[in-house]
Design a protein around this motif. Structure first.
Motif, PDB file in Angstrom:
ATOM      1  N   PRO A   1       0.785  -1.242   0.000  1.00 53.79           N
ATOM      2  CA  PRO A   1       0.000   0.000   0.000  1.00 53.79           C
ATOM      3  C   PRO A   1       0.817   1.293   0.000  1.00 53.79           C
ATOM      4  O   PRO A   1       0.432   2.261  -0.637  1.00 53.79           O
ATOM      5  N   HIS A   2       1.940   1.308   0.670  1.00 53.53           N
ATOM      6  CA  HIS A   2       2.754   2.511   0.749  1.00 53.53           C
ATOM      7  C   HIS A   2       3.849   2.576  -0.319  1.00 53.53           C
ATOM      8  O   HIS A   2       4.671   3.473  -0.308  1.00 53.53           O
ATOM      9  N   GLY A   3       3.834   1.640  -1.244  1.00 50.32           N
ATOM     10  CA  GLY A   3       4.829   1.617  -2.311  1.00 50.32           C
ATOM     11  C   GLY A   3       4.300   2.231  -3.589  1.00 50.32           C
ATOM     12  O   GLY A   3       3.253   2.873  -3.604  1.00 50.32           O
ATOM     13  N   ASP A   4       5.032   1.995  -4.658  1.00 49.20           N
ATOM     14  CA  ASP A   4       4.571   2.477  -5.955  1.00 49.20           C
ATOM     15  C   ASP A   4       4.525   1.332  -6.969  1.00 49.20           C
ATOM     16  O   ASP A   4       5.022   1.437  -8.077  1.00 49.20           O
ATOM     17  N   GLY A   5       3.936   0.229  -6.509  1.00 49.89           N
ATOM     18  CA  GLY A   5       3.756  -0.929  -7.380  1.00 49.89           C
ATOM     19  C   GLY A   5       4.470  -2.180  -6.905  1.00 49.89           C
ATOM     20  O   GLY A   5       4.252  -3.257  -7.453  1.00 49.89           O
ATOM     21  N   GLN A   6       5.321  -2.071  -5.889  1.00 50.46           N
ATOM     22  CA  GLN A   6       6.052  -3.231  -5.386  1.00 50.46           C
ATOM     23  C   GLN A   6       5.105  -4.212  -4.688  1.00 50.46           C
ATOM     24  O   GLN A   6       4.064  -3.834  -4.179  1.00 50.46           O
ATOM     25  N   THR A   7       5.510  -5.473  -4.697  1.00 51.77           N
ATOM     26  CA  THR A   7       4.801  -6.535  -3.989  1.00 51.77           C
ATOM     27  C   THR A   7       5.794  -7.222  -3.052  1.00 51.77           C
ATOM     28  O   THR A   7       7.016  -7.035  -3.188  1.00 51.77           O
ATOM     29  N   ILE A   8       5.305  -8.020  -2.133  1.00 50.23           N
ATOM     30  CA  ILE A   8       6.195  -8.796  -1.260  1.00 50.23           C
ATOM     31  C   ILE A   8       7.010  -9.776  -2.100  1.00 50.23           C
ATOM     32  O   ILE A   8       8.202  -9.987  -1.837  1.00 50.23           O
ATOM     33  N   LEU A   9       6.399 -10.343  -3.132  1.00 45.58           N
ATOM     34  CA  LEU A   9       7.130 -11.237  -4.026  1.00 45.58           C
ATOM     35  C   LEU A   9       8.327 -10.510  -4.629  1.00 45.58           C
ATOM     36  O   LEU A   9       9.458 -11.004  -4.604  1.00 45.58           O
TER      37      LEU A   9
END
Length: 160
Positions: A124-132
């Motif tokens: 949510p606080h990123g710009d498109g990143q995922t945990i993967l």
């Protein structure tokens, strides 16, 4: 079937994070490095083992904290990711850095293994990143710099 695939993906991610299949593990790279060589930059080299260890620790911590804490502030690039000193202050500083790296790696693995963690959801606080993506980033970054650490040890005659 999706649960089995998801579990397999989590297992594979942990294996990539912890290493040892296609390259040396972090544990192997730091094990029994003589104290007097920890701050030595080999001829033709750019970094000491200490600088690489600290960079590994700082970068992995940043990736982990970004992954789980919306309030996390990343260090300033590039100076915040590299120690200014070539050698640790003492044995305790080296040991503390090794322990912190291992603790954060364990935490990243736990985050990946947690079935409640949606590996594909955008942070949510990123710009498109995922945990993967963050887990793969950590694994890739760690493998690269662990390889450099092994090379420094080889050049200093302290490997194998």
């Amino acid at each position: 079937m999706a649960d089995k695939s998801n579990a397999a993906l989590r297992e594979h991610l942990v294996e990539v994070l912890t290493g040892g299949h296609a390259h040396a593990t972090f544990e192997q790279a730091v094990k029994n490095l003589p104290v007097e060589l920890r701050g030595k930059v080999p001829k033709g080299g750019e970094y000491s083992a200490w600088q690489l260890l600290e960079h590994l620790r700082i970068a992995q911590s940043d990736i982990l904290e970004f992954s789980r804490d919306a309030k996390h502030q990343s260090p300033k690039w590039p100076e915040g990711y590299w120690p200014s000193e070539k050698a640790p202050a003492d044995d305790k500083a080296w040991d503390k850095s090794v322990r912190a790296f291992k603790r954060d790696l364990k935490a990243m693995c736990a985050l990946v293994e947690d079935p409640k963690t949606d590996l594909f959801a955008k942070i949510p606080h990123g710009d498109g990143q995922t945990i993967l993506r963050e887990a793969l980033l950590a694994a890739d970054h760690n493998a690269y710099h662990v390889g450099q650490l092994v090379l420094v040890r080889r050049l200093l005659g302290a490997w194998g």
